[in-house]
Scaffold this motif. Structure first.
Motif, PDB file in Angstrom:
ATOM      1  N   UNK A   1       0.846  -1.183   0.000  1.00  0.00           N
ATOM      2  CA  UNK A   1       0.000   0.000   0.000  1.00  0.00           C
ATOM      3  C   UNK A   1       0.884   1.238   0.000  1.00  0.00           C
ATOM      4  N   UNK A   2       0.603   2.170  -0.885  1.00  0.00           N
ATOM      5  CA  UNK A   2       1.463   3.345  -1.044  1.00  0.00           C
ATOM      6  C   UNK A   2       0.801   4.632  -0.563  1.00  0.00           C
ATOM      7  N   UNK A   3      -0.423   4.559  -0.018  1.00  0.00           N
ATOM      8  CA  UNK A   3      -1.100   5.756   0.471  1.00  0.00           C
ATOM      9  C   UNK A   3      -1.682   5.530   1.856  1.00  0.00           C
ATOM     10  N   UNK A   4      -1.745   6.628   2.627  1.00  0.00           N
ATOM     11  CA  UNK A   4      -2.410   6.653   3.927  1.00  0.00           C
ATOM     12  C   UNK A   4      -3.219   7.932   4.009  1.00  0.00           C
ATOM     13  N   UNK A   5      -4.383   7.871   4.660  1.00  0.00           N
ATOM     14  CA  UNK A   5      -5.153   9.092   4.855  1.00  0.00           C
ATOM     15  C   UNK A   5      -6.057   8.966   6.073  1.00  0.00           C
ATOM     16  N   UNK A   6      -6.481  10.114   6.589  1.00  0.00           N
ATOM     17  CA  UNK A   6      -7.371  10.122   7.754  1.00  0.00           C
ATOM     18  C   UNK A   6      -8.505  11.131   7.621  1.00  0.00           C
ATOM     19  N   UNK A  73       1.372  -2.074   6.764  1.00  0.00           N
ATOM     20  CA  UNK A  73       0.438  -1.021   7.153  1.00  0.00           C
ATOM     21  C   UNK A  73      -0.692  -1.632   7.962  1.00  0.00           C
ATOM     22  N   UNK A  74      -1.068  -0.980   9.063  1.00  0.00           N
ATOM     23  CA  UNK A  74      -2.106  -1.530   9.924  1.00  0.00           C
ATOM     24  C   UNK A  74      -2.842  -0.406  10.652  1.00  0.00           C
ATOM     25  N   UNK A  75      -4.000  -0.763  11.206  1.00  0.00           N
ATOM     26  CA  UNK A  75      -4.787   0.163  12.019  1.00  0.00           C
ATOM     27  C   UNK A  75      -4.550  -0.177  13.486  1.00  0.00           C
ATOM     28  N   UNK A  80      -3.524   5.085  11.901  1.00  0.00           N
ATOM     29  CA  UNK A  80      -3.061   4.210  10.839  1.00  0.00           C
ATOM     30  C   UNK A  80      -1.541   4.303  10.864  1.00  0.00           C
ATOM     31  N   UNK A  81      -0.900   3.125  10.826  1.00  0.00           N
ATOM     32  CA  UNK A  81       0.542   3.047  11.042  1.00  0.00           C
ATOM     33  C   UNK A  81       1.197   2.299   9.891  1.00  0.00           C
ATOM     34  N   UNK A  82       2.184   2.915   9.307  1.00  0.00           N
ATOM     35  CA  UNK A  82       3.005   2.270   8.279  1.00  0.00           C
ATOM     36  C   UNK A  82       4.374   1.998   8.911  1.00  0.00           C
ATOM     37  N   UNK A  83       4.707   0.721   9.059  1.00  0.00           N
ATOM     38  CA  UNK A  83       5.978   0.337   9.677  1.00  0.00           C
ATOM     39  C   UNK A  83       6.977  -0.025   8.591  1.00  0.00           C
ATOM     40  N   UNK A  84       8.137   0.616   8.629  1.00  0.00           N
ATOM     41  CA  UNK A  84       9.147   0.443   7.596  1.00  0.00           C
ATOM     42  C   UNK A  84      10.459   0.007   8.246  1.00  0.00           C
ATOM     43  N   UNK A  97       5.502   5.202  10.809  1.00  0.00           N
ATOM     44  CA  UNK A  97       4.945   6.461  10.317  1.00  0.00           C
ATOM     45  C   UNK A  97       3.483   6.480  10.754  1.00  0.00           C
ATOM     46  N   UNK A  98       3.139   7.410  11.633  1.00  0.00           N
ATOM     47  CA  UNK A  98       1.841   7.379  12.316  1.00  0.00           C
ATOM     48  C   UNK A  98       0.994   8.567  11.901  1.00  0.00           C
TER      49      UNK A  98
END
Length: 230
Positions: A1-6, A73-75, A80-84, A97-98
């Protein structure tokens, strides 16, 4: 997944794990180039003050742009958190990345197992709203410094101190880089850079090696620094 939004902001990531778009709900784009580009710079031996001095020409030396080896990526509750995960040399960095519900700020929760030598790890940001001055949090106030290199004084400010935030502005809009424990900044020629870790060998041959945990964040500003202070 390359996008995150809230609902307030939408983030887009490239193949390195860098943010290439940071767009608010009103259509404002905060990224002029990559945000949170993790870069491993050479940090040559500086005698007699290796642990204190940085070579002013480090940006002209070959550097390594880090690339995320593993991404999930997880909730987590309201976030929403992207762990790298990054691996380089003898070191490993895991960054979360939170993006939190109700917030237009992005937080970078970072853990590093650091075992480099004469290297410097920095987080580089190319914000859209970049002017000729930057402001830095200091005790009891803020200090302005030039982001240009028009004379010897401005050029000498290749690395400057700041406490909890640094900001840039243009046309009534701004961008803040916040941190909980990292105070070395370079803000020059369109780029903000936060000094995350160094690996000097004098006077301590193993200075700063080992486990580190720290956080930093970015957020949009209006015409002043009120949100950065908050």
């Amino acid at each position: 997944q390359t996008e995150m939004e809230n609902g307030l902001v939408r983030l887009a990531f490239n193949e390195f794990g860098e943010i290439i778009s940071y767009r608010t709900a009103d259509g404002r784009e905060l990224a002029a180039g990559p945000l949170n580009r993790l870069t491993l710079y050479q940090d040559p031996l500086m005698i007699p003050f290796n642990a204190w001095d940085i070579n002013p020409n480090y940006t002209k030396m070959p550097a390594r742009r880090l690339r995320a080896r593993k991404v999930t990526t997880k909730i987590e509750g309201p976030c929403v958190v992207r762990e790298q995960t990054y691996r380089f040399g003898k070191s490993e960095l895991v960054q979360r990345v939170v993006l939190e519900a109700g917030s237009d700020c992005v937080r970078f929760e970072t853990q590093v197992n650091w075992h480099e030598r004469l290297r410097m790890l920095r987080a580089d940001f190319d914000p859209a709203d970049f002017g000729d001055e930057a402001e830095f949090d200091i005790q009891f106030g803020a200090m302005k410094r030039a982001t240009t290199e028009r004379n010897s004084i401005e050029t000498a400010q290749f690395e400057v101190c700041g406490h909890k935030w640094a900001s840039v502005h243009r046309d009534g809009r701004g961008f803040a880089l916040l941190n909980d424990s990292k105070y070395g900044h370079r803000v020059k020629n369109g780029r903000m850079s936060l000094n995350l870790l160094r690996a000097p060998v004098y006077p301590n041959k193993t200075a700063d090696r080992g486990e580190h945990a720290f956080s930093y964040a970015i957020c949009p500003l209006g015409e002043d620094n009120a949100r950065a202070v908050e």
